[in-house]
Design an enzyme around this catalytic site. Structure first.
Site, PDB file in Angstrom:
ATOM      1  CB  THR A 144      -1.024  -0.099   1.140  1.00  0.00           C
ATOM      2  OG1 THR A 144      -0.138  -0.202   2.564  1.00  0.00           O
ATOM      3  CG2 THR A 144      -1.936  -1.172   0.938  1.00  0.00           C
ATOM      4  CB  THR A 145       1.802   3.933   2.281  1.00  0.00           C
ATOM      5  OG1 THR A 145       1.717   3.036   3.558  1.00  0.00           O
ATOM      6  CG2 THR A 145       0.363   4.520   2.028  1.00  0.00           C
ATOM      7  N   GLY A 169       3.566  -3.584   5.076  1.00  0.00           N
ATOM      8  CA  GLY A 169       3.129  -2.973   6.254  1.00  0.00           C
ATOM      9  C   GLY A 169       3.898  -1.914   6.658  1.00  0.00           C
ATOM     10  CB  VAL A 170       4.767   1.366   5.940  1.00  0.00           C
ATOM     11  CG1 VAL A 170       5.900   0.642   4.951  1.00  0.00           C
ATOM     12  CG2 VAL A 170       3.450   1.613   5.147  1.00  0.00           C
ATOM     13  N   GLY A 171       2.639   1.361   8.280  1.00  0.00           N
ATOM     14  CA  GLY A 171       1.699   2.044   9.419  1.00  0.00           C
ATOM     15  C   GLY A 171       0.431   1.239   9.737  1.00  0.00           C
ATOM     16  CB  THR A 179       2.034  -7.039  13.052  1.00  0.00           C
ATOM     17  OG1 THR A 179       1.974  -5.912  12.656  1.00  0.00           O
ATOM     18  CG2 THR A 179       3.380  -8.086  12.703  1.00  0.00           C
ATOM     19  CD  GLU A 258       2.058   4.887   6.996  1.00  0.00           C
ATOM     20  OE1 GLU A 258       1.032   4.279   6.004  1.00  0.00           O
ATOM     21  OE2 GLU A 258       1.634   5.162   7.883  1.00  0.00           O
ATOM     22  CG  ASN A 381      -0.555   7.904   8.631  1.00  0.00           C
ATOM     23  OD1 ASN A 381      -1.472   6.925   8.621  1.00  0.00           O
ATOM     24  ND2 ASN A 381       0.645   7.812   8.961  1.00  0.00           N
ATOM     25  CB  THR A 386      -7.726  13.797   1.303  1.00  0.00           C
ATOM     26  OG1 THR A 386      -6.570  14.107   2.307  1.00  0.00           O
ATOM     27  CG2 THR A 386      -8.957  13.758   2.107  1.00  0.00           C
TER      28      THR A 386
END
Length: 386
Positions: A144-145, A169-171, A179, A258, A381, A386
């Site tokens: 994702t990010t 996973g980063v956030g 996890t 993140e 975040n 947005t």
């Protein structure tokens, strides 16, 4: 490119869930194999977690399907129907029973799957001809990010068996039983009951010792599959290889947190027991003040003392017996010179920072992994949807 262990195939592609990046990953064995899934205990777990918990209850599975860019969480009865359909589509594509399929999903919460584009893509899947993706391609499809794919591999000592893992996973990462998303495959022959015991020990020391921002995800999933094609292995050697892959992925996840610029590794020893050491280490690595001190290259060890001190239920902890170190340099109770603090500022500029606290109580010890807190985390975040 890293190949999956023998007997596993992977498919990675873009279905159009959100953008032009790959968003679908399927990994399947040639038959149902010993499989263990550890899953979030979030009270708001998504339907992917609910279905996987049910399908993995017998410690066996044949396929894992993961969708990125959409968590399909908090989407009501429609979300559960869509998850069931995704499982059915995967079972048809792979050629297995729907109960042999585990599912995971990651991305924005509260948005249903775009089923028309998913159905269209599954109509085009050819298995096994279309299942030639590498571990890197599979790992990229679940991002994702994340800024890069996360892959790790090892060979089980004394055998030809391989262990290959991918993760994302980063956030929204502070595990509570598992996890982020991770899938580890191996061609080692390991009985399902042994695999479960080993996986729980490995996850405890790796993925469950990771924290980016103290937030437990609604979709956390950690799966291991063992198809046995490479034959029997020494269980101790297997656990070492599996643990090495999981730790490698854990460190990659922490370093890619993140906005992160620094990997923080915190070890607490001299504790009453391992559980106490882990609680105190988590208090340190989760402290925003410790995180920002590392980011600002400020050797303010007082923030570490603060983090230990707020563990107020641990009444056997005393400053009279504790020692605080950063990068091997003792900072408490010894007095340190300005020159030493200046040297530590340079040390804190490294990619990895080690913090060690010795409690002087007994022999409990634990190591946890995290990252610094930067303005990049806030921006990512603040602007996530947005």
């Amino acid at each position: 490119m890293t190949k999956l262990p023998s007997g596993f195939r992977a498919h990675a592609a873009n279905m159009g869930v959100k953008n032009a990046d790959d968003d679908l990953m399927i990994v399947a064995a040639d038959r149902a194999v010993p499989t263990v899934a550890m899953l979030t205990r979030s009270l708001w777990a998504g339907p992917s977690v609910v279905v996987t918990r049910d399908h993995a209850a017998d410690l066996s599975a044949r396929a894992v399907v993961m969708v990125s860019k959409n968590a399909n969480v908090a989407t009501g009865p429609e979300g559960r129907r869509n998850t069931d359909e995704l499982v059915e589509l995967t079972a048809v594509a792979v050629g297995c029973d729907r109960t042999e399929v585990l599912v995971a999903s990651t991305g924005v919460i509260g948005v249903p799957y775009p089923m028309p584009v998913i159905r269209t893509h599954f109509d085009s899947i050819s298995w096994p001809e279309g299942a030639t993706a590498s571990a890197e391609e599979a790992a990229t499809a679940i991002m994702t990010t994340d800024t890069h794919e996360k892959v790790a591999e090892a060979v089980v000592s004394g055998s030809a068996a391989r262990v290959v893992g991918i993760a994302k996973g980063v956030g929204m990462i502070e595990p509570d039983m598992a996890t982020m998303l991770t899938l580890i495959t191996t061609d080692a022959e390991v009985a399902a009951t042994d695999l479960e015991v080993i996986w729980r020990r490995v996850v405890a020391r790796t993925f469950n010792s990771l924290s980016i921002d103290t937030d437990t995800s609604t979709s956390d999933t950690a799966i291991v599959m063992a198809n046995g094609e490479a034959g029997p292995v020494d269980l101790g050697a297997f656990e070492a290889a599996l643990g090495g892959v999981a730790l490698d992925l854990t460190r990659q996840l922490a370093y890619d947190g993140e906005g992160a610029e620094t990997l923080i590794v915190v070890t607490v020893d001299g504790a009453r027991d391992d559980a106490q050491a882990k609680r105190v280490a988590k208090a340190i690595v989760n402290s925003p003040l410790v995180k920002t001190a590392v980011h600002g290259r400020d050797p303010n060890w007082g923030r570490i003392a603060m983090a230990v001190g707020k563990c107020s239920d641990e009444t056997d902890i005393s400053p009279d017996h504790a020692v605080i170190r950063i990068g091997g340099q003792e900072l408490y109770p010894s007095l340190v010179s300005d020159d030493t603090l200046a040297q530590l500022e340079q040390y804190l500029a490294a990619d990895e920072v080690l913090i060690r606290v010795s409690l002087g109580i007994a022999d409990g010890a634990w190591t946890v992994y995290g990252c610094d807190l930067t303005d990049g985390y806030v921006r990512i975040n603040a602007d996530y949807t947005t």
